[in-house]
Design a protein around this motif. Structure first.
Motif, PDB file in Angstrom:
ATOM      1  N   ASP A 168      23.387 109.749 -36.315  1.00 15.92           N
ATOM      2  CA  ASP A 168      22.415 109.212 -36.241  1.00 15.92           C
ATOM      3  C   ASP A 168      21.146 110.102 -36.282  1.00 15.92           C
ATOM      4  O   ASP A 168      19.894 109.541 -36.369  1.00 15.92           O
ATOM      5  N   LEU A 169      21.314 111.372 -36.261  1.00 17.13           N
ATOM      6  CA  LEU A 169      20.205 112.433 -36.254  1.00 17.13           C
ATOM      7  C   LEU A 169      20.350 113.225 -37.554  1.00 17.13           C
ATOM      8  O   LEU A 169      19.831 114.559 -37.618  1.00 17.13           O
ATOM      9  N   TYR A 170      21.130 112.713 -38.294  1.00 21.42           N
ATOM     10  CA  TYR A 170      21.098 113.018 -39.685  1.00 21.42           C
ATOM     11  C   TYR A 170      19.739 113.110 -40.489  1.00 21.42           C
ATOM     12  O   TYR A 170      18.851 112.306 -40.460  1.00 21.42           O
ATOM     13  N   ARG A 171      19.354 114.521 -40.500  1.00 21.69           N
ATOM     14  CA  ARG A 171      17.809 114.532 -41.634  1.00 21.69           C
ATOM     15  C   ARG A 171      16.977 114.159 -40.392  1.00 21.69           C
ATOM     16  O   ARG A 171      15.749 114.025 -40.649  1.00 21.69           O
ATOM     17  N   VAL A 174      13.677 117.556 -35.949  1.00 17.37           N
ATOM     18  CA  VAL A 174      12.797 117.842 -34.706  1.00 17.37           C
ATOM     19  C   VAL A 174      13.091 116.845 -33.657  1.00 17.37           C
ATOM     20  O   VAL A 174      13.267 117.266 -32.467  1.00 17.37           O
ATOM     21  N   GLU A 175      13.506 115.492 -34.025  1.00 18.72           N
ATOM     22  CA  GLU A 175      13.960 114.520 -33.100  1.00 18.72           C
ATOM     23  C   GLU A 175      15.191 115.016 -32.462  1.00 18.72           C
ATOM     24  O   GLU A 175      15.490 114.858 -31.112  1.00 18.72           O
ATOM     25  N   GLY A 176      16.056 115.567 -33.090  1.00 23.94           N
ATOM     26  CA  GLY A 176      17.383 115.988 -32.670  1.00 23.94           C
ATOM     27  C   GLY A 176      17.342 117.049 -31.436  1.00 23.94           C
ATOM     28  O   GLY A 176      18.075 117.378 -30.729  1.00 23.94           O
ATOM     29  N   LYS A 177      16.239 117.733 -31.567  1.00 21.43           N
ATOM     30  CA  LYS A 177      16.175 119.192 -30.596  1.00 21.43           C
ATOM     31  C   LYS A 177      17.454 119.806 -30.385  1.00 21.43           C
ATOM     32  O   LYS A 177      17.981 120.212 -29.420  1.00 21.43           O
ATOM     33  N   GLY A 178      17.937 120.321 -31.561  1.00 19.90           N
ATOM     34  CA  GLY A 178      19.139 121.002 -31.640  1.00 19.90           C
ATOM     35  C   GLY A 178      20.202 120.306 -31.942  1.00 19.90           C
ATOM     36  O   GLY A 178      21.458 121.225 -32.247  1.00 19.90           O
ATOM     37  N   ARG A 179      20.284 119.081 -31.710  1.00 21.83           N
ATOM     38  CA  ARG A 179      21.607 118.357 -32.177  1.00 21.83           C
ATOM     39  C   ARG A 179      21.382 117.653 -33.633  1.00 21.83           C
ATOM     40  O   ARG A 179      22.428 117.007 -34.081  1.00 21.83           O
ATOM     41  N   GLY A 180      20.445 117.842 -34.213  1.00 26.23           N
ATOM     42  CA  GLY A 180      20.131 117.167 -35.446  1.00 26.23           C
ATOM     43  C   GLY A 180      20.939 117.762 -36.612  1.00 26.23           C
ATOM     44  O   GLY A 180      21.346 119.017 -36.666  1.00 26.23           O
TER      45      GLY A 180
END
Length: 898
Positions: A168-171, A174-180
């Protein structure tokens, strides 16, 4: 729609019996001696016919059928049922990832159709062929088609490498903080996962060829053990339009790179419509690759076509297949079985009879080769066992395959990110995904469980192949020690009366590195056919030019001391007149620490004008892939390569290089500056394994070089240092002159004119990197803005000039935008004047060009006097006197407009 053109009947056979005898003889050879023997005999017959005066033209294309006959297919050892189940789940999750992403605010984008068309091509590779690096094998390298990234993530999700939150952090990096998960393959953003950057069309195929080429180079030089590892590049048929895709095909054929496999996903569609609506992209590609010396394997038709082809005794089905154009094939998969019966099989009475017993649904279900795991496995199996030439597999597919009639084979499907609930439900049912209707609106992911038969099978297959893919090595296990600056001592001393260019200083640096025990064998000089221009021809004799099969001729300069010497283990990569090829080999060498655990130190020398502006896309890809090495823009500067004119005179490459975050850009003037920069680059990239690369511009103007001032190293690296303080009294009118490259010498001369003509004290500063000064300035500015309550930091350039009064004049051989980068970081209230070479280049003497572009000593001195007048330090008539003394024409056309 126009009617089909009338079919032309084939010429009548004047002697069918004789033809049958020849055909039966050839069949016997195939049966008893195999296809290689048959090919050899046909080749000999062709040669004999030509010698006898006959003209025999053999097409570079074959019939529009599979290259591998059904009865000669290698059979997959895998569990077909489980593999289909795994593939169905991956397809579902790849779709869900894109659809869920595009239900969020912000229109994240993504692609549904590309992976849908190529899923089987990836499934078969991951299940049976693509090996990860391990103790037993160095691993294959996969250049993934960028738009298929969702499918690769979906596979990793099943393997347990990603969780639902990450999908769900595909693309959403930034929000993913390293997990995107990055939109496409980006090693910079996912440094443990993606190995290569491919999504800029054409760059993946070009890099793949040069990667395979470089692996052979490493093997020939004994730096990497020989093995059966492969470079696999997956690309789209539309990507064949890119010059980069096809530009190096002949290199792979010429060097017989059987460690290279291309897989072309021929779904017949580009972003807007058909790739070759009025032609046949598969046939065109076959001709191009075969002509370049590649082994071509066509995977056109799936297994359900095999019975029809077996019954095609009169060849009518093959004829219709060949004459049908891609625009029609695309329509068949859009408009269904009844349409296909009429407009394809209906082209001939014979082909119409072939499908009399077939329902419209049966016709619609006739599959294409790229969606048939058995056909794809057979092609991959043959590819990895092919010796002596690279292989391309051209697999016919359907864009948007399996995504329903609103997406499958539609011209608009590349840009489709969202699908409605009915399509989701249809896809769920087709793929047998156990999700109830009341949850379908959320388009949830599906995972069968860590202990499911599907996941266990995936883990077993990947364990057998060495581990998970993709995976990336961040640092090499081999860490060479960089030579100290003392190793470059000859360049740190004054040259006396001896004059040479900074290009010669750079070449001397390379020679000193070649003698170093730690890094010498790892140096890779790369040239795009300009070695003699750069004075590098001595390397021909010293370390030789790499030639995979050695030098099979006596060069015409063999009697000379420095002759054109090619050898199987040569160290110089001579890439011909191809900057794109040169930088691709440079990327392969610069990422070898990660790809092969063999750290290398590449130097790619080229005309500066033909660097970043010509192959800037590859320069960014190199940064993304964390390449390490030196790019050298030779014959740089708008006025220094004086005779070549507009097309050759670089004045802006530092603006382009400086925009890339991990590129260290320098424009040195003196040999000691070159030495300091090179030594530091080797230390940072080889010893410290920092993910940066260096760009140096070097000039072809010879002059004497001074010794390095004491303590100058830090300033050289940070971008600026005081080279020559004025000896005049402290109360003399004072200016600060900044220069770089050859124009620094004009600033030195201007300081003498100011002293002698006006009694002005001019401190001269060397500024080898305005990019580094700008980078430092912005970092300080941001820190100060983020910490307003703490003691404020001072930009490096401001700290240097703080105790050196007077206006500042900067002059370079580049456009004014280069030196203007630091305007914001001048000490407060200081006047800053920038001189540069804006405008079109032209041919003339260096003196005339520098006068024309207003960067010579006269213009620098005049600018200094005008600045002092404006600051009220000198009287107004000083400006008029300077204009007359230095012959400044105020009616002269501005160079940028000329």
């Amino acid at each position: 729609m126009s009617e089909h053109p009338p079919l032309v009947a084939p010429p009548l056979d004047p002697d069918p019996a004789e033809t049958r005898d020849w055909m039966e003889s050839l069949d016997a050879v195939f049966q008893h001696a195999g296809p290689d023997r048959a090919s050899w005999l046909l080749s000999k017959l062709n040669g004999h016919a030509r010698q006898s005066g006959g003209v025999i033209d053999f097409n570079t294309t074959s019939d529009y059928v599979n290259t591998i006959p059904a009865d000669r297919q290698a059979v997959s050892p895998g569990d077909a049922t489980l593999e289909k189940r795994i593939s169905d789940i991956i397809r579902w999750n790849a779709m869900a990832m894109v659809v869920r992403a595009n239900r969020k605010p912000g229109d994240l984008g993504g692609h549904l159709a590309s992976f849908a068309s190529s899923a089987t091509l990836y499934d078969v590779g991951f299940n049976h062929f693509w090996r990860a690096p391990s103790a037993e094998h160095p691993g294959d390298l996969i250049y993934t088609q960028g738009h298929s990234s969702p499918g690769i993530y979906a596979r990793s999700f099943l393997e347990g490498r990603f969780d639902e939150a990450q999908l769900d952090l595909y693309r959403m990096e930034v929000e993913g903080k390293g997990r995107g998960l990055s939109s496409y393959p980006h090693p910079w953003l996912m440094p443990d996962y993606w190995q290569v950057a491919t999504v800029s069309m054409g760059l993946g195929p070009l890099q793949a060829i040069h990667q395979a080429h470089f692996w052979r180079y490493l093997e020939q030089r004994g730096l990497m053990p020989k093995s059966d590892r492969k470079v696999w590049a997956l690309l789209g048929d539309g990507e064949l339009d890119e010059p980069e895709t096809v530009g190096a095909l002949a290199l792979a054929g010429r060097e017989r790179l059987d460690n290279l496999v291309f897989v072309v996903n021929a779904n017949l569609q580009r972003l807007d419509g058909p790739v070759r609506g009025n032609g046949k992209i598969i046939q065109e590609a076959e001709s191009v690759f075969r002509g370049a010396g590649w082994n071509v394997i066509k995977v056109v038709w799936g297994s359900q076509w095999d019975p029809l082809l077996a019954r095609d005794t009169d060849g009518e089905l093959r004829r219709v297949m060949m004459e049908t154009v891609d625009g029609e094939y695309q329509a068949f998969k859009t408009l269904g079985g009844a349409y296909t019966r009429e407009h394809f099989f209906g082209k001939s009475e014979s082909t119409r009879r072939l499908v009399e017993a077939y329902s419209d649904h049966d016709i619609e279900a006739l599959n294409r080769g790229g969606h048939d795991p058995a056909k794809v496995f057979a092609a991959y199996h043959q590819a990895v066992h092919t010796q002596g030439k690279p292989t391309v597999i051209i697999a016919k597919t359907i864009k948007g395959y399996g995504l329903g009639e609103t997406l499958q084979s539609q011209n608009t499907n590349h840009n489709k990110k969202k699908i409605d609930l009915d399509v989701v439900r249809e896809l769920r049912d087709r793929l047998s995904i156990p999700i109830p209707d009341d949850r379908l609106e959320d388009v949830p992911y599906f995972h069968p469980g860590a202990d499911s038969a599907e996941v266990r099978y995936m883990h077993e297959r990947r364990e057998a192949l060495g581990g998970f893919l993709p995976q990336r090595r961040r640092k090499s296990n081999v860490v060479p020690t960089a030579p100290t600056l003392e190793a470059f001592d000859p360049l740190l001393q004054a040259s006396g009366d001896r004059e040479f260019s900074t290009t010669a200083a750079l070449v001397r640096s390379i020679n000193l590195l070649l003698r170093d025990k730690e890094v010498g064998s790892r140096v890779v000089p790369i040239i795009a056919d300009e070695a003699r221009t750069f004075g590098m021809e001595g390397l021909f004799r010293q370390v030789g030019i790499y030639a995979p099969f050695g030098q099979q001729y006596t060069p015409n300069d063999s009697s000379q001391l420095v002759y054109y010497r090619e050898k199987e283990d040569g160290q110089v990569l001579q890439e011909g007149i191809s900057e794109a090829g040169g930088i691709s080999s440079w990327i392969a060498a610069g990422t070898s620490y990660s790809v092969s655990d063999v750290p290398m130190l590449p130097f790619f020398l080229y005309y500066a004008m033909f660097g970043f502006q010509r192959v800037g896309d590859l320069a960014w890809a190199a940064a993304d892939m964390r390449a390490r090495g030196f790019l050298i823009g030779g014959t740089a500067g708008r006025t220094t390569i004086n005779g070549e004119g507009l097309q050759h005179e670089d004045a802006h490459s530092h603006l382009m290089s400086g925009a890339i975050p991990n590129v260290m850009s320098y424009d040195p003037t003196f040999a000691f500056e070159v030495a300091v920069i090179v030594q530091e680059g080797v230390r940072r990239m080889m010893q410290e394994q920092e993910d940066v690369y260096y760009y140096l511009t070097v000039m072809n103007e010879p002059y004497a070089h001074p010794a390095m001032p004491e303590g100058a190293e830090t300033g050289i690296l940070r971008g600026m240092y005081l080279l020559q303080p004025s000896a005049l009294a402290a109360d003399a009118p004072r200016v600060q002159l900044l220069g770089a490259g050859t124009i620094l010498r004009e600033a030195i001369a201007a300081s003498e004119m100011l002293r002698d003509d006006f009694g002005v004290a001019a401190d001269v500063w060397s500024a080898p990197s305005f990019a580094e000064l700008r980078r430092d300035g912005f970092q300080v500015e941001r820190w100060n803005r983020m910490h307003p309550g703490e003691p404020q930091r001072v930009p490096y350039v401001a700290s240097l000039l703080a105790d050196h009064t007077g206006p500042v004049i900067a002059a370079t051989d580049y456009v004014r935008g280069v030196a203007d980068q630091i305007r914001a970081f001048m000490p407060e209230g200081r006047r800053y004047t920038v001189l540069g070479t804006d405008g079109f280049g032209r041919s003339d003497t260096r003196a005339n060009l520098r006068a024309y572009f207003e960067v010579d000593r006269r213009w620098i001195a005049h600018a200094a006097i005008v600045s002092l007048v404006r600051d009220g330090v000198l009287p107004a008539d000083a400006a008029d006197r300077a204009k007359a003394l230095y012959e400044i024409d105020d009616d002269k056309t501005e160079p940028a407009l000329g």
